[in-house]
Design a protein around this motif. Structure first.
Motif, PDB file in Angstrom:
ATOM      1  N   ARG A  11       1.057  -1.524  -0.453  1.00 16.47           N
ATOM      2  CA  ARG A  11      -0.416   0.027  -0.288  1.00 16.47           C
ATOM      3  C   ARG A  11       0.720   1.591   0.184  1.00 16.47           C
ATOM      4  O   ARG A  11       0.568   1.819  -0.499  1.00 16.47           O
ATOM      5  CB  ARG A  11      -0.976  -0.187   1.779  1.00 16.47           C
ATOM      6  CG  ARG A  11      -2.047   1.458   1.209  1.00 16.47           C
ATOM      7  CD  ARG A  11      -3.171   1.243   1.659  1.00 16.47           C
ATOM      8  NE  ARG A  11      -3.758   1.677   2.164  1.00 16.47           N
ATOM      9  CZ  ARG A  11      -4.805   2.389   3.246  1.00 16.47           C
ATOM     10  NH1 ARG A  11      -4.424   2.084   3.923  1.00 16.47           N
ATOM     11  NH2 ARG A  11      -6.045   3.800   2.725  1.00 16.47           N
ATOM     12  N   GLN A  12       2.411   1.430   1.226  1.00 16.73           N
ATOM     13  CA  GLN A  12       2.697   2.065   0.687  1.00 16.73           C
ATOM     14  C   GLN A  12       3.610   2.651  -0.482  1.00 16.73           C
ATOM     15  O   GLN A  12       3.624   3.672  -0.955  1.00 16.73           O
ATOM     16  CB  GLN A  12       3.986   2.088   1.969  1.00 16.73           C
ATOM     17  CG  GLN A  12       3.571   2.548   3.611  1.00 16.73           C
ATOM     18  CD  GLN A  12       4.592   1.626   4.684  1.00 16.73           C
ATOM     19  OE1 GLN A  12       5.341   1.542   4.129  1.00 16.73           O
ATOM     20  NE2 GLN A  12       4.143   2.672   5.256  1.00 16.73           N
ATOM     21  N   GLN A  15       0.988   4.208  -2.456  1.00 18.51           N
ATOM     22  CA  GLN A  15       1.319   5.248  -2.338  1.00 18.51           C
ATOM     23  C   GLN A  15       1.752   6.327  -2.304  1.00 18.51           C
ATOM     24  O   GLN A  15       1.486   7.724  -3.721  1.00 18.51           O
ATOM     25  CB  GLN A  15       0.456   6.206  -0.370  1.00 18.51           C
ATOM     26  CG  GLN A  15      -1.031   5.482  -0.480  1.00 18.51           C
ATOM     27  CD  GLN A  15      -1.214   5.222   1.238  1.00 18.51           C
ATOM     28  OE1 GLN A  15      -0.343   5.279   1.569  1.00 18.51           O
ATOM     29  NE2 GLN A  15      -2.510   5.303   1.440  1.00 18.51           N
ATOM     30  N   GLU A  18       1.596   6.899  -6.430  1.00 21.61           N
ATOM     31  CA  GLU A  18       0.546   8.143  -6.838  1.00 21.61           C
ATOM     32  C   GLU A  18       0.161   9.295  -6.363  1.00 21.61           C
ATOM     33  O   GLU A  18       0.556  10.452  -7.436  1.00 21.61           O
ATOM     34  CB  GLU A  18      -0.590   7.283  -5.972  1.00 21.61           C
ATOM     35  CG  GLU A  18      -1.460   6.069  -6.415  1.00 21.61           C
ATOM     36  CD  GLU A  18      -3.103   6.271  -5.426  1.00 21.61           C
ATOM     37  OE1 GLU A  18      -2.827   6.892  -4.199  1.00 21.61           O
ATOM     38  OE2 GLU A  18      -2.910   5.301  -5.656  1.00 21.61           O
TER      39      GLU A  18
END
Length: 77
Positions: A11-12, A15, A18
Motif C-alpha cells: 500500500r505504501q 501511495q 500515486e
C-alpha cells in the motif's frame, strides 16, 4: 529468493507512486492566463470554515444590489 512483501509495504508503494504521478502532473501544467490558474487552484483547495463564516457575515451586512448606486451617481448626488 525475495520474501513476500506485506500488505502495508504494498500500500505504501502504491501511495508513493500515486503521489509522484500527481506531482508530475501538477508540475507540468501550463496555464493560458492567471484566471485559469486561479480556477484550477480553487477547484482543488478547500476553504477553511473560519473564512466561510466571515464571508457569510460580510455578505449579510451588504445592502441589497438595487440599493447600491454606482460610484459616479454617489459622487454627483
Amino acid at each position: 529468493m525475495k520474501p513476500p512483501s506485506s500488505k502495508l509495504e504494498h500500500r505504501q508503494n502504491e501511495q508513493t507512486a500515486e503521489a509522484r504521478q500527481t506531482q508530475a502532473q501538477a508540475a507540468g501544467r501550463e496555464f493560458a492566463s492567471p484566471e485559469e490558474m486561479l480556477r484550477f487552484d480553487a477547484a482543488r483547495t478547500e476553504v477553511p470554515e473560519t473564512v466561510k463564516a466571515r464571508l457569510a457575515d460580510s455578505l449579510e451586512k451588504e445592502p441589497p444590489s438595487e440599493a447600491r448606486a454606482s460610484w459616479w451617481r454617489r459622487l454627483f448626488l
